[in-house]
Design a protein around this motif. Structure first.
Motif, short mmCIF file in Angstrom:
data_model
loop_
_atom_site.label_atom_id
_atom_site.label_comp_id
_atom_site.label_asym_id
_atom_site.label_seq_id
_atom_site.Cartn_x
_atom_site.Cartn_y
_atom_site.Cartn_z
N GLU A 203 38.27 36.42 28.10
CA GLU A 203 37.51 37.14 29.12
C GLU A 203 37.82 36.52 30.49
O GLU A 203 37.84 35.30 30.62
CB GLU A 203 36.01 37.07 28.85
N ALA A 204 38.05 37.36 31.48
CA ALA A 204 38.42 36.87 32.81
C ALA A 204 37.51 37.47 33.87
O ALA A 204 37.13 38.63 33.80
CB ALA A 204 39.87 37.22 33.11
N TYR A 243 43.43 37.27 50.45
CA TYR A 243 43.32 36.30 51.53
C TYR A 243 42.04 35.48 51.37
O TYR A 243 40.96 36.04 51.15
CB TYR A 243 43.39 37.01 52.88
N LEU A 244 42.21 34.17 51.47
CA LEU A 244 41.12 33.25 51.19
C LEU A 244 40.02 33.34 52.26
O LEU A 244 40.30 33.34 53.45
CB LEU A 244 41.66 31.82 51.14
N LYS A 245 38.80 33.42 51.78
CA LYS A 245 37.64 33.39 52.67
C LYS A 245 36.89 32.08 52.43
O LYS A 245 35.83 32.05 51.80
CB LYS A 245 36.75 34.61 52.40
N GLY A 246 37.50 31.00 52.87
CA GLY A 246 36.90 29.68 52.70
C GLY A 246 37.11 29.11 51.32
O GLY A 246 37.81 28.13 51.13
N LYS A 247 36.52 29.79 50.30
CA LYS A 247 36.66 29.36 48.91
C LYS A 247 36.78 30.58 48.02
O LYS A 247 36.33 31.67 48.36
CB LYS A 247 35.44 28.52 48.49
N ALA A 248 37.39 30.37 46.86
CA ALA A 248 37.49 31.43 45.86
C ALA A 248 37.31 30.81 44.48
O ALA A 248 37.71 29.66 44.25
CB ALA A 248 38.83 32.15 45.96
N GLU A 249 36.71 31.57 43.57
CA GLU A 249 36.49 31.07 42.21
C GLU A 249 36.90 32.14 41.21
O GLU A 249 36.57 33.31 41.36
CB GLU A 249 35.02 30.70 42.01
N PHE A 250 37.64 31.71 40.19
CA PHE A 250 38.09 32.57 39.11
C PHE A 250 37.71 31.90 37.79
O PHE A 250 37.75 30.68 37.69
CB PHE A 250 39.62 32.76 39.17
N LYS A 251 37.37 32.72 36.79
CA LYS A 251 36.88 32.14 35.54
C LYS A 251 37.56 32.80 34.34
O LYS A 251 37.80 34.01 34.33
CB LYS A 251 35.36 32.35 35.45
N VAL A 252 37.83 31.98 33.32
CA VAL A 252 38.37 32.47 32.04
C VAL A 252 37.53 31.87 30.92
O VAL A 252 37.24 30.68 30.92
CB VAL A 252 39.85 32.07 31.85
N MET A 253 37.13 32.72 29.97
CA MET A 253 36.40 32.27 28.79
C MET A 253 37.28 32.54 27.56
O MET A 253 37.73 33.67 27.35
CB MET A 253 35.08 33.00 28.66
N LEU A 254 37.51 31.51 26.76
CA LEU A 254 38.20 31.66 25.49
C LEU A 254 37.16 31.63 24.39
O LEU A 254 36.50 30.61 24.18
CB LEU A 254 39.22 30.54 25.29
N LYS A 255 36.99 32.76 23.69
CA LYS A 255 35.93 32.90 22.69
C LYS A 255 36.54 33.13 21.32
O LYS A 255 36.91 34.27 20.99
CB LYS A 255 35.01 34.05 23.07
N PRO A 256 36.66 32.10 20.52
CA PRO A 256 37.24 32.25 19.18
C PRO A 256 36.22 32.76 18.18
O PRO A 256 35.01 32.62 18.37
CB PRO A 256 37.66 30.82 18.83
#
Length: 258
Positions: A203-204, A243-256
């Motif tokens: 999941e992203a 384009y960066l707005k100060g900070k950026a966050e991306f997330k990945v969940m690996l669910k077995p």
């Protein structure tokens, strides 16, 4: 080697690279000594895709930058900045204009060094939760810095006929193999399930798309991406920037499946 453990799973991380994710005795991650790819995961930043047909140059608001395939981030070592029983945080820092040695030179590239006209900090954190491994990417730097981000994990395959499920679409391994080095595009997608001997869902959040790549039958890379690089000509790759707005966050969940 950093290890994270709970009652169900064990995670091994080597210098920021996810090299093992074992749940119930089942290894989900491609092993680097196996055929297919010499890594088990990496990041694609600040560009995704090749630039060999664009003389390894890409345009930015601050001028031309020299980049090679998937960017210079992977050539910079991670520093471990935090570790607990269930969490590990790694970071990389880059100062604008610094020359970074290109490991693809001279065999696969004409450029011995890469550079980027912006300073940035890149964090990669792992947290082993109940039923999932969460991987978070945090980018900070100059306001307006252009970038693309992709996460490139490789999954070990245990069966002869694994299936990739994305947006109710079934994608066979043969279909991914047929696309070759361009990678199989999965647009407008935030979750993919790999059905193999055991099942795992990727999941992203923040990326928006996936692409899938392999050239062998014992592994497959299922990659969350902010931009599919083959949507444009290499000379126009900057069209994929956000384009960066100060900070950026991306997330990945690996669910077995447990």
């Amino acid at each position: 080697m950093v290890q994270l453990k709970n009652k169900d799973c064990t995670v091994s991380i080597d210098a920021g690279e996810l090299v093992s994710f074992v749940c119930g005795g089942h290894e989900f991650i491609h092993q680097k000594r196996s055929p297919g790819w010499g890594s088990s995961d990496t990041e694609m930043f600040p560009v995704i895709g090749p630039l060999d047909k664009a003389n390894f140059r890409i345009q930015t608001p601050k001028g031309e930058a020299i980049q090679d395939q998937h960017g210079l981030l992977r050539q910079i070592p991670y520093e471990l900045i935090l570790q607990t029983e269930s969490t590990a945080v790694f970071a990389k820092e880059y100062t604008e204009g610094t020359k970074v040695k290109n490991s693809k030179y001279p065999v696969k590239s004409t450029e011995p060094f890469m550079d980027w006209p912006y300073s940035f900090r890149f964090e990669k954190s792992f947290e082993l939760k109940e039923g999932a491994l969460e991987i978070v990417f945090r980018i900070s730097g100059e306001e307006g810095m252009p970038f693309m981000l992709g996460y490139h994990p490789a999954f070990k395959l245990h069966s002869d006929a694994p299936m990739i499920i994305a947006n109710d679409q079934k994608i066979s391994l043969d279909e991914v193999l047929a696309v070759g080095s361009r990678a199989y595009q999965v647009p407008d997608c935030n979750s993919i399930t790999l059905k193999d001997e055991r099942q795992i869902t990727i999941e992203a959040k923040g990326f928006g798309h996936f692409m899938c790549w392999t050239e062998v039958k014992n592994m497959v890379c299922i990659e969350p991406i902010s931009f599919y690089p083959y949507a444009v000509e290499q000379k126009d790759l900057e069209k994929g920037f956000q384009y960066l707005k100060g900070k950026a966050e991306f997330k990945v969940m690996l669910k077995p499946s447990l």
